[in-house]
Design an enzyme around this catalytic site. Sequence first.
Site, PDB file in Angstrom:
ATOM      1  CE  LYS A   1      84.251  84.243   6.287  1.00  0.00           C
ATOM      2  NZ  LYS A   1      83.900  83.245   5.259  1.00  0.00           N
TER       3      LYS A   1
ATOM      4  CE  LYS B   1      89.322  82.028   6.885  1.00  0.00           C
ATOM      5  NZ  LYS B   1      89.467  80.592   6.539  1.00  0.00           N
TER       6      LYS B   1
ATOM      7  CG  ASN C   1      85.710  70.849   0.013  1.00  0.00           C
ATOM      8  OD1 ASN C   1      85.267  69.981   0.754  1.00  0.00           O
ATOM      9  ND2 ASN C   1      85.013  71.932  -0.311  1.00  0.00           N
TER      10      ASN C   1
ATOM     11  CG  ASP D   1      86.250  80.325  -0.680  1.00  0.00           C
ATOM     12  OD1 ASP D   1      87.272  79.977  -0.075  1.00  0.00           O
ATOM     13  OD2 ASP D   1      85.183  80.648  -0.114  1.00  0.00           O
TER      14      ASP D   1
ATOM     15  CG  ASP E   1      81.778  84.383   2.767  1.00  0.00           C
ATOM     16  OD1 ASP E   1      82.985  84.544   2.997  1.00  0.00           O
ATOM     17  OD2 ASP E   1      81.011  83.752   3.523  1.00  0.00           O
ATOM     18  CB  ILE E   2      76.703  81.155   2.850  1.00  0.00           C
ATOM     19  CG1 ILE E   2      76.672  80.538   1.451  1.00  0.00           C
ATOM     20  CG2 ILE E   2      75.375  80.985   3.563  1.00  0.00           C
ATOM     21  CD1 ILE E   2      76.625  79.024   1.437  1.00  0.00           C
TER      22      ILE E   2
HETATM   23  O1  PMT Z   1      83.189  67.360   6.705  1.00  0.00           O
HETATM   24  P1  PMT Z   1      84.344  66.702   7.429  1.00  0.00           P
HETATM   25  O2  PMT Z   1      85.064  65.711   6.582  1.00  0.00           O
HETATM   26  O3  PMT Z   1      83.943  66.172   8.764  1.00  0.00           O
HETATM   27  O4  PMT Z   1      85.452  67.861   7.689  1.00  0.00           O
HETATM   28  C1  PMT Z   1      85.088  68.861   8.612  1.00  0.00           C
HETATM   29  C2  PMT Z   1      85.540  70.243   8.098  1.00  0.00           C
HETATM   30  C3  PMT Z   1      87.048  70.289   8.117  1.00  0.00           C
HETATM   31  C4  PMT Z   1      85.010  70.495   6.711  1.00  0.00           C
HETATM   32  C5  PMT Z   1      84.941  71.277   9.080  1.00  0.00           C
HETATM   33  O5  PMT Z   1      85.433  71.033  10.379  1.00  0.00           O
HETATM   34  C6  PMT Z   1      85.322  72.691   8.668  1.00  0.00           C
HETATM   35  O6  PMT Z   1      86.380  73.199   8.975  1.00  0.00           O
HETATM   36  N1  PMT Z   1      84.393  73.327   7.902  1.00  0.00           N
HETATM   37  C7  PMT Z   1      84.631  74.691   7.364  1.00  0.00           C
HETATM   38  C8  PMT Z   1      85.431  74.552   6.128  1.00  0.00           C
HETATM   39  C9  PMT Z   1      85.561  75.904   5.443  1.00  0.00           C
HETATM   40  O7  PMT Z   1      85.021  76.195   4.425  1.00  0.00           O
HETATM   41  O8  PMT Z   1      86.324  76.729   6.176  1.00  0.00           O
HETATM   42  P2  PMT Z   1      86.749  78.198   5.588  1.00  0.00           P
HETATM   43  O9  PMT Z   1      87.761  78.742   6.543  1.00  0.00           O
HETATM   44  O10 PMT Z   1      87.126  78.102   4.130  1.00  0.00           O
HETATM   45  O11 PMT Z   1      85.383  79.044   5.682  1.00  0.00           O
HETATM   46  C10 PMT Z   1      85.100  79.770   6.863  1.00  0.00           C
HETATM   47  C11 PMT Z   1      83.600  79.739   7.154  1.00  0.00           C
HETATM   48  O12 PMT Z   1      82.915  80.434   6.103  1.00  0.00           O
HETATM   49  C12 PMT Z   1      82.999  78.334   7.195  1.00  0.00           C
HETATM   50  O13 PMT Z   1      82.048  78.312   8.260  1.00  0.00           O
HETATM   51  C13 PMT Z   1      82.300  78.186   5.862  1.00  0.00           C
HETATM   52  O14 PMT Z   1      81.141  77.333   5.965  1.00  0.00           O
HETATM   53  C14 PMT Z   1      81.912  79.609   5.544  1.00  0.00           C
HETATM   54  N2  PMT Z   1      81.866  79.885   4.103  1.00  0.00           N
HETATM   55  C15 PMT Z   1      82.996  79.794   3.346  1.00  0.00           C
HETATM   56  C16 PMT Z   1      82.918  80.091   2.002  1.00  0.00           C
HETATM   57  C17 PMT Z   1      81.678  80.499   1.438  1.00  0.00           C
HETATM   58  N3  PMT Z   1      81.594  80.817   0.136  1.00  0.00           N
HETATM   59  N4  PMT Z   1      80.581  80.596   2.224  1.00  0.00           N
HETATM   60  C18 PMT Z   1      80.657  80.297   3.558  1.00  0.00           C
HETATM   61  O15 PMT Z   1      79.662  80.371   4.272  1.00  0.00           O
END
Ligand code: PMT
Length: 405
Positions: free
Chosen positions: A346, A342, A211, A280, A308-309
Amino acid sequence: MSSPLAAKRIVLGVTGSIAAYKVADWVRSLKRDGATVTVIMSKGGARFVTPLTFAALSGNHVHDDMFSMSMAEQIPHIELAKQCDLLLVAPASADAIARLAQGLADDLLSTVALATEAPIMLCPAMNSKMFMHPATQTNLARLAEFGYRIIKPDVGAMACGDDGPGRLPEWHVARHAILSIFARQDLTGRSVLVTAGPTWEPLDPVRFLSNRSSGKMGYAVAAAASQRGASVTLISGPTTLHAPPGVNTIQITTAQEMYDETISRAEGIDVVVKAAAVSDFRPDTQADQKLKKATAKAGTLTLHANPDILQTLGQRKGKCHYPLLVGFAAESEDHLNEGRRKLREKNLDLMVVNDITGVDCGFGVDTNRVTLLDYNDATEELPLLSKEETAHRIWDRVARLLDSQ
Ligand code: PMT
């Protein structure tokens, strides 16, 4: 965009080292940060770079004479000592270090150093043998006892042809140290684990799913925690960023590797902040050889879910000493409801919701506009800020949560 250095008054002492030419660029960077810079040049410093250069870059008169009454008939060393939030001596030559260590006061810089109550930071830069000489090391140790902050010089090739310790540190290292002086030390004694950047999910030795995360947000969160006194571990996907100084940075590539590193380190940590954009899914199969157009039909790609960590960390909360959990939600619609969902699913303590469709926030840019949600559904909407300022605002909130534990 705002910076923690905005409006800070920095008196910069430039002394006799060839590295003085690099410090000229530091002045430009400090000005970009909104700081005011007043330069004092020693006679040695002025032999390497002219006062005119620093006057043009700082926009202020350059002081090189203790008895010049050019500050509106004031006594310069007393006025400069008072108008100072930080005295930064860079480059700090062996001679300047010796003079400061002995408490001499026969030139403007050494006199300001005695008269100011502001923090004093030295960036030694000199020939390696001069730096390693017991006299210089003794002087530096003595200044450290006085409470001076001393930034270790880099090791590498010197202008004189020698190789070893004595190079002026990179600006991002010096800037981190300066920010640490001004930051609120409300995370001292705390241990923090931050994830940042994307993950790469290989398809074959050449291609991968990923991504647009640059890592900037997560690196800013890690750097801010370090500046505020925390012990910080950063688990980073592939980025092009400098590892934040003073942060234990662990590089990973895939979501599984990030999972393994995070879960194995989380226990006993005070706070985990998951800013990483974790994939994911990964391709169900990873080809050993580069897929050829002829053989790899333009068919479907079967995906397999990654662990999902954050969900795993949330499920383990409540058992023994488990960290306060901060997640990020990258949303393109229905932001707050998705963020709340979320947070609950979580089992988080704080959720940072960012709209990734905004031109000035989310992936890749230096700014972000986030909303902080906590488990009591309290909502704090932040304005558009630099990711650096956003990180500090997140830590302001986390510090309050830690204090309320
Ligand atoms: O890195 P930059 O270019 O500065 O951009 C910043 C950002 C947009 C990446 C950052 O601000 C941000 O939003 N990071 C989270 C991105 C993400 O994966 O969001 P999500 O809604 O898909 O996931 C929700 C949370 O679960 C996140 O904290 C993610 O780290 C965590 N997660 C998701 C999937 C997974 N398999 N394991 C996780 O721990």
